[in-house]
Structure formats: C-alpha cells, structure tokens
Scaffold this active site. Structure first.
Site, PDB file in Angstrom:
ATOM      1  N   TYR A   1      20.897   0.106  -1.673  1.00 34.32           N
ATOM      2  CA  TYR A   1      20.119   0.316  -2.902  1.00 34.32           C
ATOM      3  C   TYR A   1      18.640   0.521  -2.576  1.00 34.32           C
ATOM      4  O   TYR A   1      18.034   1.524  -2.966  1.00 34.32           O
ATOM      5  CB  TYR A   1      20.308  -0.899  -3.804  1.00 34.32           C
ATOM      6  CG  TYR A   1      19.651  -0.794  -5.159  1.00 34.32           C
ATOM      7  CD1 TYR A   1      20.156   0.063  -6.147  1.00 34.32           C
ATOM      8  CD2 TYR A   1      18.534  -1.565  -5.479  1.00 34.32           C
ATOM      9  CE1 TYR A   1      19.562   0.142  -7.401  1.00 34.32           C
ATOM     10  CE2 TYR A   1      17.944  -1.492  -6.727  1.00 34.32           C
ATOM     11  CZ  TYR A   1      18.454  -0.641  -7.688  1.00 34.32           C
ATOM     12  OH  TYR A   1      17.873  -0.569  -8.938  1.00 34.32           O
ATOM     13  N   ASP A   2      18.072  -0.425  -1.802  1.00 33.19           N
ATOM     14  CA  ASP A   2      16.629  -0.384  -1.525  1.00 33.19           C
ATOM     15  C   ASP A   2      16.239   0.886  -0.763  1.00 33.19           C
ATOM     16  O   ASP A   2      15.305   1.587  -1.132  1.00 33.19           O
ATOM     17  CB  ASP A   2      16.207  -1.600  -0.677  1.00 33.19           C
ATOM     18  CG  ASP A   2      16.493  -2.923  -1.357  1.00 33.19           C
ATOM     19  OD1 ASP A   2      17.172  -2.917  -2.403  1.00 33.19           O
ATOM     20  OD2 ASP A   2      16.056  -3.969  -0.846  1.00 33.19           O
TER      21      ASP A   2
ATOM     22  N   GLY B   1      18.098   3.586  -0.356  1.00 31.39           N
ATOM     23  CA  GLY B   1      18.474   4.767  -1.157  1.00 31.39           C
ATOM     24  C   GLY B   1      17.347   5.117  -2.120  1.00 31.39           C
ATOM     25  O   GLY B   1      16.952   6.279  -2.253  1.00 31.39           O
TER      26      GLY B   1
ATOM     27  N   VAL C   1      20.229 -12.792 -15.976  1.00 25.39           N
ATOM     28  CA  VAL C   1      20.152 -12.938 -17.433  1.00 25.39           C
ATOM     29  C   VAL C   1      21.539 -12.849 -18.065  1.00 25.39           C
ATOM     30  O   VAL C   1      21.926 -13.709 -18.865  1.00 25.39           O
ATOM     31  CB  VAL C   1      19.202 -11.867 -18.036  1.00 25.39           C
ATOM     32  CG1 VAL C   1      19.290 -11.880 -19.559  1.00 25.39           C
ATOM     33  CG2 VAL C   1      17.764 -12.124 -17.586  1.00 25.39           C
TER      34      VAL C   1
ATOM     35  N   PHE D   1      23.818 -15.904 -16.981  1.00 25.72           N
ATOM     36  CA  PHE D   1      23.428 -17.187 -17.592  1.00 25.72           C
ATOM     37  C   PHE D   1      23.801 -17.222 -19.071  1.00 25.72           C
ATOM     38  O   PHE D   1      24.323 -18.233 -19.568  1.00 25.72           O
ATOM     39  CB  PHE D   1      21.919 -17.442 -17.425  1.00 25.72           C
ATOM     40  CG  PHE D   1      21.479 -17.680 -16.001  1.00 25.72           C
ATOM     41  CD1 PHE D   1      22.405 -17.870 -14.981  1.00 25.72           C
ATOM     42  CD2 PHE D   1      20.126 -17.716 -15.671  1.00 25.72           C
ATOM     43  CE1 PHE D   1      21.998 -18.086 -13.663  1.00 25.72           C
ATOM     44  CE2 PHE D   1      19.707 -17.934 -14.363  1.00 25.72           C
ATOM     45  CZ  PHE D   1      20.650 -18.110 -13.355  1.00 25.72           C
TER      46      PHE D   1
ATOM     47  N   ARG E   1      12.329 -13.821  -2.510  1.00 28.33           N
ATOM     48  CA  ARG E   1      11.913 -15.169  -2.934  1.00 28.33           C
ATOM     49  C   ARG E   1      10.997 -15.131  -4.139  1.00 28.33           C
ATOM     50  O   ARG E   1      10.921 -16.075  -4.900  1.00 28.33           O
ATOM     51  CB  ARG E   1      11.178 -15.875  -1.778  1.00 28.33           C
ATOM     52  CG  ARG E   1      12.111 -16.435  -0.712  1.00 28.33           C
ATOM     53  CD  ARG E   1      11.352 -16.636   0.573  1.00 28.33           C
ATOM     54  NE  ARG E   1      10.845 -15.341   1.034  1.00 28.33           N
ATOM     55  CZ  ARG E   1       9.762 -15.174   1.790  1.00 28.33           C
ATOM     56  NH1 ARG E   1       9.062 -16.205   2.190  1.00 28.33           N
ATOM     57  NH2 ARG E   1       9.378 -13.976   2.164  1.00 28.33           N
TER      58      ARG E   1
HETATM   59  P1  NAD Z   1      23.450   0.547 -15.276  1.00 25.95           P
HETATM   60  O1  NAD Z   1      24.417   0.291 -14.188  1.00 25.95           O
HETATM   61  O2  NAD Z   1      23.702  -0.059 -16.607  1.00 25.95           O
HETATM   62  O3  NAD Z   1      23.246   2.104 -15.489  1.00 25.95           O
HETATM   63  C1  NAD Z   1      23.416   3.061 -14.486  1.00 25.95           C
HETATM   64  C2  NAD Z   1      24.198   4.220 -15.066  1.00 25.95           C
HETATM   65  O4  NAD Z   1      24.353   5.233 -14.068  1.00 25.95           O
HETATM   66  C3  NAD Z   1      25.602   3.826 -15.508  1.00 25.95           C
HETATM   67  O5  NAD Z   1      25.880   4.352 -16.787  1.00 25.95           O
HETATM   68  C4  NAD Z   1      26.504   4.449 -14.441  1.00 25.95           C
HETATM   69  O6  NAD Z   1      27.799   4.732 -14.918  1.00 25.95           O
HETATM   70  C5  NAD Z   1      25.700   5.672 -14.078  1.00 25.95           C
HETATM   71  N1  NAD Z   1      26.010   6.202 -12.731  1.00 25.95           N
HETATM   72  C6  NAD Z   1      26.138   5.510 -11.572  1.00 25.95           C
HETATM   73  N2  NAD Z   1      26.406   6.335 -10.563  1.00 25.95           N
HETATM   74  C7  NAD Z   1      26.430   7.586 -11.079  1.00 25.95           C
HETATM   75  C8  NAD Z   1      26.675   8.876 -10.538  1.00 25.95           C
HETATM   76  N3  NAD Z   1      26.923   9.051  -9.225  1.00 25.95           N
HETATM   77  N4  NAD Z   1      26.657   9.945 -11.376  1.00 25.95           N
HETATM   78  C9  NAD Z   1      26.407   9.802 -12.702  1.00 25.95           C
HETATM   79  N5  NAD Z   1      26.170   8.594 -13.270  1.00 25.95           N
HETATM   80  C10 NAD Z   1      26.184   7.511 -12.461  1.00 25.95           C
HETATM   81  O7  NAD Z   1      22.021   0.097 -14.731  1.00 25.95           O
HETATM   82  P2  NAD Z   1      20.606   0.040 -15.460  1.00 25.95           P
HETATM   83  O8  NAD Z   1      20.132  -1.348 -15.383  1.00 25.95           O
HETATM   84  O9  NAD Z   1      20.682   0.722 -16.784  1.00 25.95           O
HETATM   85  O10 NAD Z   1      19.733   0.910 -14.452  1.00 25.95           O
HETATM   86  C11 NAD Z   1      19.394   2.258 -14.720  1.00 25.95           C
HETATM   87  C12 NAD Z   1      18.432   2.759 -13.648  1.00 25.95           C
HETATM   88  O11 NAD Z   1      17.255   1.959 -13.637  1.00 25.95           O
HETATM   89  C13 NAD Z   1      19.037   2.679 -12.241  1.00 25.95           C
HETATM   90  O12 NAD Z   1      18.653   3.834 -11.525  1.00 25.95           O
HETATM   91  C14 NAD Z   1      18.375   1.464 -11.638  1.00 25.95           C
HETATM   92  O13 NAD Z   1      18.242   1.566 -10.257  1.00 25.95           O
HETATM   93  C15 NAD Z   1      17.022   1.460 -12.335  1.00 25.95           C
HETATM   94  N6  NAD Z   1      16.454   0.095 -12.378  1.00 25.95           N
HETATM   95  C16 NAD Z   1      16.968  -0.857 -13.206  1.00 25.95           C
HETATM   96  C17 NAD Z   1      16.428  -2.123 -13.212  1.00 25.95           C
HETATM   97  C18 NAD Z   1      16.928  -3.211 -14.138  1.00 25.95           C
HETATM   98  O14 NAD Z   1      16.389  -4.319 -14.123  1.00 25.95           O
HETATM   99  N7  NAD Z   1      17.913  -2.979 -14.969  1.00 25.95           N
HETATM  100  C19 NAD Z   1      15.369  -2.438 -12.347  1.00 25.95           C
HETATM  101  C20 NAD Z   1      14.912  -1.458 -11.489  1.00 25.95           C
HETATM  102  C21 NAD Z   1      15.439  -0.170 -11.525  1.00 25.95           C
HETATM  103  N1  UDP Z   2      20.854 -15.358  -9.666  1.00 22.79           N
HETATM  104  C1  UDP Z   2      21.332 -16.645  -9.849  1.00 22.79           C
HETATM  105  N2  UDP Z   2      22.524 -16.804 -10.477  1.00 22.79           N
HETATM  106  C2  UDP Z   2      23.257 -15.764 -10.970  1.00 22.79           C
HETATM  107  C3  UDP Z   2      22.750 -14.453 -10.796  1.00 22.79           C
HETATM  108  C4  UDP Z   2      21.546 -14.286 -10.136  1.00 22.79           C
HETATM  109  O1  UDP Z   2      20.711 -17.626  -9.428  1.00 22.79           O
HETATM  110  O2  UDP Z   2      24.326 -16.014 -11.548  1.00 22.79           O
HETATM  111  C5  UDP Z   2      19.556 -15.186  -8.974  1.00 22.79           C
HETATM  112  C6  UDP Z   2      19.579 -14.186  -7.829  1.00 22.79           C
HETATM  113  O3  UDP Z   2      19.948 -14.825  -6.631  1.00 22.79           O
HETATM  114  C7  UDP Z   2      18.149 -13.723  -7.814  1.00 22.79           C
HETATM  115  C8  UDP Z   2      17.726 -13.772  -9.288  1.00 22.79           C
HETATM  116  O4  UDP Z   2      18.652 -14.657  -9.916  1.00 22.79           O
HETATM  117  O5  UDP Z   2      17.343 -14.614  -7.093  1.00 22.79           O
HETATM  118  C9  UDP Z   2      17.749 -12.431  -9.993  1.00 22.79           C
HETATM  119  O6  UDP Z   2      19.011 -11.857  -9.719  1.00 22.79           O
HETATM  120  P1  UDP Z   2      19.451 -10.482 -10.404  1.00 22.79           P
HETATM  121  O7  UDP Z   2      20.767 -10.110  -9.803  1.00 22.79           O
HETATM  122  O8  UDP Z   2      19.371 -10.598 -11.873  1.00 22.79           O
HETATM  123  O9  UDP Z   2      18.324  -9.447  -9.990  1.00 22.79           O
HETATM  124  P2  UDP Z   2      17.686  -9.056  -8.570  1.00 22.79           P
HETATM  125  O10 UDP Z   2      18.127 -10.006  -7.507  1.00 22.79           O
HETATM  126  O11 UDP Z   2      18.159  -7.672  -8.318  1.00 22.79           O
HETATM  127  O12 UDP Z   2      16.232  -9.174  -8.824  1.00 22.79           O
END
Ligand code: NAD
Ligand code: UDP
Length: 330
Positions: free
Chosen positions: A146-147, A149, A189, A192, A276
């Site tokens: 992910y990171d 990518g 979120v 929990f 962290r």
């Molecule tokens: P999500 O998983 O709900 O949404 C991602 C969507 O992309 C899904 O509908 C999935 O079906 C679609 N998808 C995945 N692979 C695909 C592919 N190969 N072709 C077409 N569609 C595809 O996640 P989200 O939380 O809504 O995240 C949306 C975007 O925002 C992502 O790119 C994610 O990296 C970025 N983002 C989200 C957060 C967050 O906190 N939610 C934080 C940082 C970045």
């Molecule tokens: N986390 C947790 N319990 C859970 C899910 C997540 O303690 O059931 C922690 C996780 O280890 C991380 C933080 O909550 O430290 C946020 O996790 P999340 O997966 O929501 O987002 P990200 O790690 O991608 O920031």
C-alpha cells in the site's frame, strides 16, 4: 464546478460514495467506476435513479476510454486488512491504475486528483507530519504494498506533470471515518463501533498508546472538491486531515461511552510496522485551499454510530449484510 462530467474511480467505496453524492448534488454528471473489491452497490444505490449518475464495473488496472472533464482517482483497497489480503493486486491497482488514469487525463487534457495517503510518511519520525517530510517507510514490510504503491503513484503523477504537462492534484489523506465504512474492514473506528454495539470485546492492538487523528468524511470531501477546482498551478501534495490527535485506547473508551456499551477492552498483538503516531500538519491546506476541518470527533462519531446501529438492526447481523453484497470481491 457545476455541469461537468466527472469520473470517480473507487466511487462505490466509503470515500468515493460520499464524493459521488456531493458531485451529483452540485449539478454534475458523475461516472462511478469500481470493481467492487471492497466497495458496494449499496453505497450508491440511492443515486441510481438519477440521470446524472452512472456506474461502470471496471478494474483500473486495465485502460479506460471515456469522455470526462475531471478525474478523481480513489480506486484502491484502503484498510490494512483489505490491502494486505492480496498485496500484489494492491500494488498493481495503485501503480497500473495511476498509469491508466494519467494516460486518460493526458489524452483528454483534464485535471486528475490522486487520493494519496498519510501512509507515504510510514512510521513517522517527524511529528506532526508536514508535506516536506520524506517519510520512514519499510519498503519490504507487510504495509509496503500500500505505502510503496501509493508512493510510486505520487511519483508517476509528478512525472506525468513534468513530462506531459498533465494537470495533477495530489492530496495526502489522513485517517478518515464516517457512514458507509465497510463494517468488516478491520479499521479502528469501524471495529470499535461494531464491537461496542454488539457488546463484544473491543480489540485494542498493542498498549493502545499509538495515536491517530481522525477526520470526518464531510470535511474530507469538501477539501477534495476545493482541491480539484484550484487553478493549474496547484499540484500538491497537500495533507488533508484533522489535527486532533487521540490515543487509540482513548478512542476505544470514547466509543464505549458514546454507545453506552458494556464491552471491555482487550489487548491484542500490535500489527507489524504499525505507525506509533500520526497527525497532519495542515498549514498548507489552510493557506492554499482556505480549508480546515469543522466536525469534532464526538459529533462525527455520533453520526457514524447511528449509521452502524441502523446497519446492524436492519440486517440482524453485520455478517448478513456483508454476505448480501458488501465487499463480495474479497
Ligand atoms: P474503500 O475500500 O471503501 O474504497 C476503495 C474503492 O476502490 C472500493 O469501492 C473498491 O471496490 C474500489 N477498488 C479497489 N480496487 C479497484 C480496482 N482495481 N479497480 C476499480 N476499483 C477498485 O476505501 P476508502 O476508505 O473509501 O478509500 C478510498 C481512497 O482513499 C483509497 O485510494 C485510499 O487509499 C484513500 N485513502 C483513504 C483513507 C481513509 O482513511 N479512508 C486514508 C488515506 C487514503
Ligand atoms: N487498531 C486497534 N484495534 C482494531 C483496529 C485497529 O487497536 O481493532 C489500531 C491499529 O493498530 C492502528 C490504529 O488502530 O494503530 C488505526 O488503525 P486503522 O486500521 O484504523 O488505520 P491505520 O493503521 O491504517 O492508520
């Protein structure tokens, strides 16, 4: 921004569905492209009656040929559980997806916004994180698909901009939450709240002292649309998030209090490379976009709890809902 044809990849996901909503409400024609890996028709079903909204099942790892005025690229699984389920596919989605959509933006001469992430900073040694921080990412760890990518996608965006003059808009999104989150995506979120509503143990990973800063979805979507509609000189990257930082154990206690749950905290192993601390420096977003978040954590959590509460009551169990169509691609 009215009257445009707008492509949203990943439009059936959590963030994408809210973005589609807002763009349709703003008077635009929206094309939602999604392969439904982690997203769901249920997230956009209310838009299907609108003649301003269309859904196309398509995987962004293959080229796309459509006519639009703007492109938002959100397609990518986003929770650690989901993006680690098929890590090779995750990297392909970020990298090949970026190439295919940048090619489309170049061919059409239209702006393209990339949903990048705070994960480009890895486990940060600078706190809070400004855009100038180059990050601390384990290139071979479980989160690398992910990171790295997303980092490669950012590199591609800037190379297409320098080499082919594509108008790019890169935002680095920090942890965002709200209705339409996948109930079983394993994020803090959603986990929990679902655990608290079911009266199950709340799973805190590690000692719970790690921090995150949670942004409510409406605030994020506002920033995305503002960013897209800036003039061509604004490329980003710009951090978008809520700087209110909280310990994860504190978040768990807040959810228990707000749901009036009898659930207890249980500690489980901390995932490998789990950052962290995380808090966005949003000085640039304030300056360039005139944006800052306005929804406090309690207010956003209340809305999110209501969403999950209804979801659990309608279908009896989250499992039933998942089997009925959410995240069937996994
Ligand atoms: P999500 O998983 O709900 O949404 C991602 C969507 O992309 C899904 O509908 C999935 O079906 C679609 N998808 C995945 N692979 C695909 C592919 N190969 N072709 C077409 N569609 C595809 O996640 P989200 O939380 O809504 O995240 C949306 C975007 O925002 C992502 O790119 C994610 O990296 C970025 N983002 C989200 C957060 C967050 O906190 N939610 C934080 C940082 C970045
Ligand atoms: N986390 C947790 N319990 C859970 C899910 C997540 O303690 O059931 C922690 C996780 O280890 C991380 C933080 O909550 O430290 C946020 O996790 P999340 O997966 O929501 O987002 P990200 O790690 O991608 O920031």
């Amino acid at each position: 921004m009215m009257g445009k044809r707008i492509l949203v990849t990943g439009g059936a996901g959590f963030i994408g569905s809210h973005l589609c909503d807002r763009l349709v409400r703003g008077g635009n024609d929206v094309l939602c492209v999604d392969n439904f890996l982690t997203g769901s028709q249920a997230n956009v079903v209310h838009l299907l009656d609108s003649r301003h909204f269309e859904v196309m099942r398509h995987d962004v790892t293959t080229p796309l040929d459509v006519e639009v005025d703007q492109i938002y690229n959100l397609a990518c699984p986003a929770s650690p559980l989901h993006y680690q389920a098929d890590p090779v596919r995750t990297t392909k989605t970020s990298v090949l997806g970026a190439i295919n959509l940048l090619d489309l933006a170049r061919q059409l001469g239209v702006p393209i916004l990339q949903a990048s992430t705070s994960e480009v900073y890895g486990d940060p040694e600078v706190h809070p994180q400004p855009e100038s921080y180059l990050g601390h990412v384990n290139a071979i760890g479980l989160r690398a698909c992910y990171d790295e990518g997303k980092r490669c996608a950012e590199a591609l965006f800037f190379d297409y901009h320098r080499q082919h003059q594509v108008q790019i808009k890169v935002i680095r999104i920090f942890n965002t939450y709200g209705p339409n989150m996948h109930p079983e995506d394993g994020r803090a979120v959603s986990n929990f709240i679902v655990q608290a509503l079911r009266g199950e143990d709340i799973t805190v990973y590690g000692d719970g002292h790690q921090t995150r800063s949670f942004c409510y979805i409406d605030d994020l979507v506002k920033a995305m649309v503002t960013m897209m509609n800036t003039d061509g000189s604004v490329t980003g990257p710009i951090n978008i998030g809520n700087p209110d930082e909280i310990h994860i154990a504190q978040l768990a206690k807040l959810v228990i209090e707000m749901t009036r749950s009898r659930s207890k905290l249980v500690h489980k192993a901390l995932p490998v490379d789990d950052p962290r601390q995380r808090r966005p420096d949003i000085a640039l977003a304030r300056e360039v976009l005139g944006w800052e978040p306005s929804v406090h954590l309690r207010a956003g959590l209340a809305r999110t709890i209501r969403y999950f509460d209804e979801l659990l009551q309608v279908d009896g169990t989250v499992k039933a809902r998942v089997l009925a169509g959410i995240g069937t691609g996994l």
